[in-house]
Scaffold this motif. Structure first.
Motif, PDB file in Angstrom:
ATOM      1  N   ALA A 124       1.051  -1.085   0.019  1.00  0.00           N
ATOM      2  CA  ALA A 124       0.006  -0.007   0.120  1.00  0.00           C
ATOM      3  C   ALA A 124       0.907   1.217   0.219  1.00  0.00           C
ATOM      4  O   ALA A 124       2.275   1.154   0.081  1.00  0.00           O
ATOM      5  CB  ALA A 124      -1.010  -0.024   1.203  1.00  0.00           C
ATOM      6  N   PHE A 125       0.442   2.407  -0.230  1.00  0.00           N
ATOM      7  CA  PHE A 125       1.047   3.572  -0.003  1.00  0.00           C
ATOM      8  C   PHE A 125       0.145   4.939  -0.125  1.00  0.00           C
ATOM      9  O   PHE A 125      -1.043   4.783   0.214  1.00  0.00           O
ATOM     10  CB  PHE A 125       1.893   3.907  -1.573  1.00  0.00           C
ATOM     11  CG  PHE A 125       0.835   4.072  -2.586  1.00  0.00           C
ATOM     12  CD1 PHE A 125       0.646   5.143  -3.145  1.00  0.00           C
ATOM     13  CD2 PHE A 125       0.563   3.172  -3.387  1.00  0.00           C
ATOM     14  CE1 PHE A 125      -0.253   5.506  -4.242  1.00  0.00           C
ATOM     15  CE2 PHE A 125      -0.443   3.183  -4.601  1.00  0.00           C
ATOM     16  CZ  PHE A 125      -0.805   4.406  -4.860  1.00  0.00           C
ATOM     17  N   ILE A 126       0.737   5.914   0.531  1.00  0.00           N
ATOM     18  CA  ILE A 126       0.016   7.192   0.525  1.00  0.00           C
ATOM     19  C   ILE A 126       0.592   8.256  -0.061  1.00  0.00           C
ATOM     20  O   ILE A 126       1.861   8.166  -0.769  1.00  0.00           O
ATOM     21  CB  ILE A 126       0.092   7.757   2.308  1.00  0.00           C
ATOM     22  CG1 ILE A 126       1.571   7.627   2.806  1.00  0.00           C
ATOM     23  CG2 ILE A 126      -0.955   6.728   2.997  1.00  0.00           C
ATOM     24  CD1 ILE A 126       1.613   8.250   4.067  1.00  0.00           C
ATOM     25  N   ALA A 127      -0.346   9.257  -0.549  1.00  0.00           N
ATOM     26  CA  ALA A 127       0.423  10.210  -1.337  1.00  0.00           C
ATOM     27  C   ALA A 127      -0.511  11.820  -1.150  1.00  0.00           C
ATOM     28  O   ALA A 127      -1.570  11.560  -0.744  1.00  0.00           O
ATOM     29  CB  ALA A 127      -0.005   9.894  -2.844  1.00  0.00           C
ATOM     30  N   GLY A 128       0.446  12.850  -1.213  1.00  0.00           N
ATOM     31  CA  GLY A 128      -0.087  13.850  -0.881  1.00  0.00           C
ATOM     32  C   GLY A 128       0.748  14.797  -0.162  1.00  0.00           C
ATOM     33  O   GLY A 128       2.038  14.894  -0.788  1.00  0.00           O
ATOM     34  N   ASP A 129       0.319  15.647   0.741  1.00  0.00           N
ATOM     35  CA  ASP A 129       1.096  16.700   1.538  1.00  0.00           C
ATOM     36  C   ASP A 129       2.667  16.214   1.930  1.00  0.00           C
ATOM     37  O   ASP A 129       2.583  15.430   2.617  1.00  0.00           O
ATOM     38  CB  ASP A 129       0.363  17.013   2.785  1.00  0.00           C
ATOM     39  CG  ASP A 129       0.880  18.426   3.323  1.00  0.00           C
ATOM     40  OD1 ASP A 129       2.008  18.642   3.301  1.00  0.00           O
ATOM     41  OD2 ASP A 129       0.266  19.300   3.815  1.00  0.00           O
ATOM     42  N   GLU A 130       3.670  16.938   1.114  1.00  0.00           N
ATOM     43  CA  GLU A 130       4.773  16.721   1.316  1.00  0.00           C
ATOM     44  C   GLU A 130       5.394  16.745   2.668  1.00  0.00           C
ATOM     45  O   GLU A 130       6.420  15.962   3.395  1.00  0.00           O
ATOM     46  CB  GLU A 130       5.834  17.051   0.637  1.00  0.00           C
ATOM     47  CG  GLU A 130       6.065  18.462   0.498  1.00  0.00           C
ATOM     48  CD  GLU A 130       6.946  19.134  -0.559  1.00  0.00           C
ATOM     49  OE1 GLU A 130       8.179  19.297  -0.126  1.00  0.00           O
ATOM     50  OE2 GLU A 130       6.510  19.349  -1.794  1.00  0.00           O
ATOM     51  N   ARG A 131       4.872  17.816   3.432  1.00  0.00           N
ATOM     52  CA  ARG A 131       5.302  17.926   4.838  1.00  0.00           C
ATOM     53  C   ARG A 131       4.913  16.941   5.812  1.00  0.00           C
ATOM     54  O   ARG A 131       5.588  16.380   6.654  1.00  0.00           O
ATOM     55  CB  ARG A 131       4.554  19.356   5.488  1.00  0.00           C
ATOM     56  CG  ARG A 131       5.259  20.505   4.593  1.00  0.00           C
ATOM     57  CD  ARG A 131       4.356  21.748   4.856  1.00  0.00           C
ATOM     58  NE  ARG A 131       3.196  21.627   4.763  1.00  0.00           N
ATOM     59  CZ  ARG A 131       2.071  22.425   4.653  1.00  0.00           C
ATOM     60  NH1 ARG A 131       2.386  23.597   5.596  1.00  0.00           N
ATOM     61  NH2 ARG A 131       0.774  22.210   4.299  1.00  0.00           N
ATOM     62  N   VAL A 132       3.535  16.483   5.470  1.00  0.00           N
ATOM     63  CA  VAL A 132       3.047  15.391   6.138  1.00  0.00           C
ATOM     64  C   VAL A 132       3.816  14.214   6.040  1.00  0.00           C
ATOM     65  O   VAL A 132       4.143  13.261   6.943  1.00  0.00           O
ATOM     66  CB  VAL A 132       1.627  15.210   5.870  1.00  0.00           C
ATOM     67  CG1 VAL A 132       1.079  13.893   6.913  1.00  0.00           C
ATOM     68  CG2 VAL A 132       0.936  16.427   6.636  1.00  0.00           C
ATOM     69  N   LEU A 133       4.156  13.597   4.938  1.00  0.00           N
ATOM     70  CA  LEU A 133       4.753  12.365   4.409  1.00  0.00           C
ATOM     71  C   LEU A 133       6.149  12.476   4.937  1.00  0.00           C
ATOM     72  O   LEU A 133       6.547  11.583   5.241  1.00  0.00           O
ATOM     73  CB  LEU A 133       4.748  12.145   2.997  1.00  0.00           C
ATOM     74  CG  LEU A 133       3.431  11.432   2.712  1.00  0.00           C
ATOM     75  CD1 LEU A 133       2.352  12.109   2.980  1.00  0.00           C
ATOM     76  CD2 LEU A 133       3.429  11.054   0.992  1.00  0.00           C
ATOM     77  N   GLY A 134       6.672  13.624   4.982  1.00  0.00           N
ATOM     78  CA  GLY A 134       8.328  13.822   5.389  1.00  0.00           C
ATOM     79  C   GLY A 134       8.296  13.573   6.916  1.00  0.00           C
ATOM     80  O   GLY A 134       9.256  12.775   7.275  1.00  0.00           O
ATOM     81  N   GLU A 135       7.336  14.088   7.655  1.00  0.00           N
ATOM     82  CA  GLU A 135       7.330  13.642   9.324  1.00  0.00           C
ATOM     83  C   GLU A 135       6.980  12.193   9.267  1.00  0.00           C
ATOM     84  O   GLU A 135       7.709  11.573  10.121  1.00  0.00           O
ATOM     85  CB  GLU A 135       6.263  14.735   9.667  1.00  0.00           C
ATOM     86  CG  GLU A 135       6.070  14.345  11.107  1.00  0.00           C
ATOM     87  CD  GLU A 135       7.077  14.809  12.099  1.00  0.00           C
ATOM     88  OE1 GLU A 135       7.280  14.332  13.160  1.00  0.00           O
ATOM     89  OE2 GLU A 135       8.215  15.371  11.437  1.00  0.00           O
ATOM     90  N   LEU A 136       6.056  11.869   8.530  1.00  0.00           N
ATOM     91  CA  LEU A 136       5.816  10.297   8.679  1.00  0.00           C
ATOM     92  C   LEU A 136       6.933   9.434   8.273  1.00  0.00           C
ATOM     93  O   LEU A 136       7.374   8.417   8.893  1.00  0.00           O
ATOM     94  CB  LEU A 136       4.526   9.826   8.071  1.00  0.00           C
ATOM     95  CG  LEU A 136       3.361  10.455   8.515  1.00  0.00           C
ATOM     96  CD1 LEU A 136       2.034  10.200   7.462  1.00  0.00           C
ATOM     97  CD2 LEU A 136       3.017   9.833   9.800  1.00  0.00           C
ATOM     98  N   LEU A 137       7.845   9.925   7.364  1.00  0.00           N
ATOM     99  CA  LEU A 137       8.929   8.972   6.756  1.00  0.00           C
ATOM    100  C   LEU A 137       9.893   8.882   7.880  1.00  0.00           C
ATOM    101  O   LEU A 137      10.626   7.967   8.188  1.00  0.00           O
ATOM    102  CB  LEU A 137       9.562   9.785   5.606  1.00  0.00           C
ATOM    103  CG  LEU A 137      10.854   9.317   5.033  1.00  0.00           C
ATOM    104  CD1 LEU A 137      10.843   7.684   4.726  1.00  0.00           C
ATOM    105  CD2 LEU A 137      11.158   9.915   3.796  1.00  0.00           C
ATOM    106  N   LEU A 138      10.214  10.178   8.463  1.00  0.00           N
ATOM    107  CA  LEU A 138      11.138  10.322   9.696  1.00  0.00           C
ATOM    108  C   LEU A 138      10.753   9.223  10.865  1.00  0.00           C
ATOM    109  O   LEU A 138      11.729   8.288  11.344  1.00  0.00           O
ATOM    110  CB  LEU A 138      11.245  11.552  10.215  1.00  0.00           C
ATOM    111  CG  LEU A 138      12.204  12.648   9.306  1.00  0.00           C
ATOM    112  CD1 LEU A 138      12.010  14.186  10.002  1.00  0.00           C
ATOM    113  CD2 LEU A 138      13.358  12.394   8.955  1.00  0.00           C
ATOM    114  N   ILE A 139       9.627   9.262  11.309  1.00  0.00           N
ATOM    115  CA  ILE A 139       9.097   8.512  12.195  1.00  0.00           C
ATOM    116  C   ILE A 139       9.313   6.907  11.814  1.00  0.00           C
ATOM    117  O   ILE A 139       9.451   6.196  12.733  1.00  0.00           O
ATOM    118  CB  ILE A 139       7.698   8.930  12.600  1.00  0.00           C
ATOM    119  CG1 ILE A 139       7.560  10.207  13.235  1.00  0.00           C
ATOM    120  CG2 ILE A 139       7.004   7.774  13.572  1.00  0.00           C
ATOM    121  CD1 ILE A 139       6.182  10.893  13.272  1.00  0.00           C
TER     122      ILE A 139
END
Length: 366
Positions: free
Chosen positions: A235-250
């Protein structure tokens, strides 16, 4: 140590076990239409891609390989109509259920925060809120919610369990409202490629909905249904790069990595439309057969214009319907699994094999 499970509702599927036993006792065996799990083979090209990547001794990356990210951005633009999608706008996840359950925790939500989701909905939206101690809030129209303390708003179109498709204008109005009030929108679109009747399902990432900007919105997609990859957890998510960037770090810290062979298989799956069309044809035939049989047996079908389910009622409490069908050897999901508003409906999946679907049709008098 306090038990986190004490915050959660009773696991609903456990309640279905006695009815499953009744259905299994049927002379011709059970027809299990309760869970929407794929039963058809994984397409050969995807199996080959998985096998070719089997020699993967190193750790995979949380963000995914460049090849996977290229496949994700290409699919999001080509299939959803999104524009200007970059690698920063996509992130693979270990199945969409994991994402839904743990998203509020990963966003740092907790006591005092509120998470909104549809009144009739996939139970994991509520579970995710409760896992982090936030307050789950049901809605009929999300724009009528009190935005105070509302940190996360779940949309779901096409809907599980009803199959309703949210009109594009309604999505746009909700996105505008959420942005006005600083509410983060996550749109569960896992059934988007399974529209059957009426308007084609539209993503929140479509320019007509979001205006071509992705601030404050994220779409959730899965290959479980479209490509028979429930067992792959792709699966994957797509959209707001700020939100995804934070989730990527976590998620890097948490080691939440899609296995390398699955990443390779996902990239191939997203690049092929042929197997999706073939699977749609299978589901369309099963859907038509079950719908005709149910309606001929006195059921009324509401919504159900998309997804892998028929939202059916005999205008009686859902557990009476479950018991009635179990005596025919047919197992379905009671509507109250998805909220009290479903207490007079059952959800009928058409993911069983052709042979089992025909068995159900025969038992219903079709």
């Amino acid at each position: 140590m306090s038990a986190v499970s004490s915050r959660l509702p009773v696991f609903p599927w456990d309640k279905l076990e006695p009815y499953k036993a009744t259905a299994a006792a049927h002379a011709d065996g059970i027809v299990d239409l309760s869970v929407g799990t794929p039963v058809d083979p994984v397409p050969e090209l995807i199996q080959k891609a998985l096998a070719a990547a089997a020699d993967s001794p190193g750790y995979p990356t949380v963000w995914g390989t460049p090849a996977l990210r290229n496949a994700l951005t290409g699919w999001v633009e080509g299939r959803l109509g999104a524009v200007g999608v970059t690698h920063a706008n996509v992130l693979p996840v270990v199945g969409s259920k994991e994402l839904v359950a743990w998203l509020p925790t990963q966003l740092g939500l907790g006591p005092g925060d509120r998470v909104g989701y549809p009144r009739l909905a996939y139970p994991t939206y509520e579970v995710g809120a409760r896992l982090c101690g936030a307050t789950p809030v049901e809605y009929d129209d999300p724009t009528e919610l009190d935005p105070a303390g509302l940190k996360l708003l779940w949309l779901n179109s096409p809907s599980n369990p009803t199959g309703r498709v949210t009109p594009k204008e309604e999505l746009a109005r909700t996105v505008a409202w959420a942005r006005e009030h600083g509410v983060l929108v996550f749109s569960d679109e896992c059934y988007l490629e399974l529209g059957w009747e009426g308007a084609e399902p539209v993503s929140v990432l479509h320019p007509d909905v979001c205006g071509g900007a992705y601030d404050g919105i994220v779409a959730v997609h899965s290959l479980s249904k479209r490509s028979n990859l429930a067992g792959y957890r792709a699966a994957f998510i797509a959209g707001d790069e700020r939100v995804l960037g934070e989730l990527l770090l976590i998620r890097k810290h948490g080691g939440m990595m899609v296995p390398a062979p699955v990443q390779a298989a996902t990239a191939v799956a997203l690049g092929d439309d042929g197997h999706v069309a073939e699977q749609r044809e299978r589901y369309a035939a099963r859907r038509a057969a079950l719908r005709a049989a149910l309606e001929g047996h006195g059921f009324r079908i509401e919504h159900s214009e998309a997804s892998l389910y028929l939202w059916a009622t005999r205008d009686e409490p859902c557990w009476e319907t479950v018991a009635y069908l179990a005596e025919l050897g047919i197992l379905v999901a009671p509507g109250d699994f998805y909220g009290s508003a479903g207490e007079r409906f059952v959800r009928v999946a058409f993911t069983a094999t052709d042979e089992r679907v025909q068995a159900a049709v025969k038992r219903l008098g079709g």
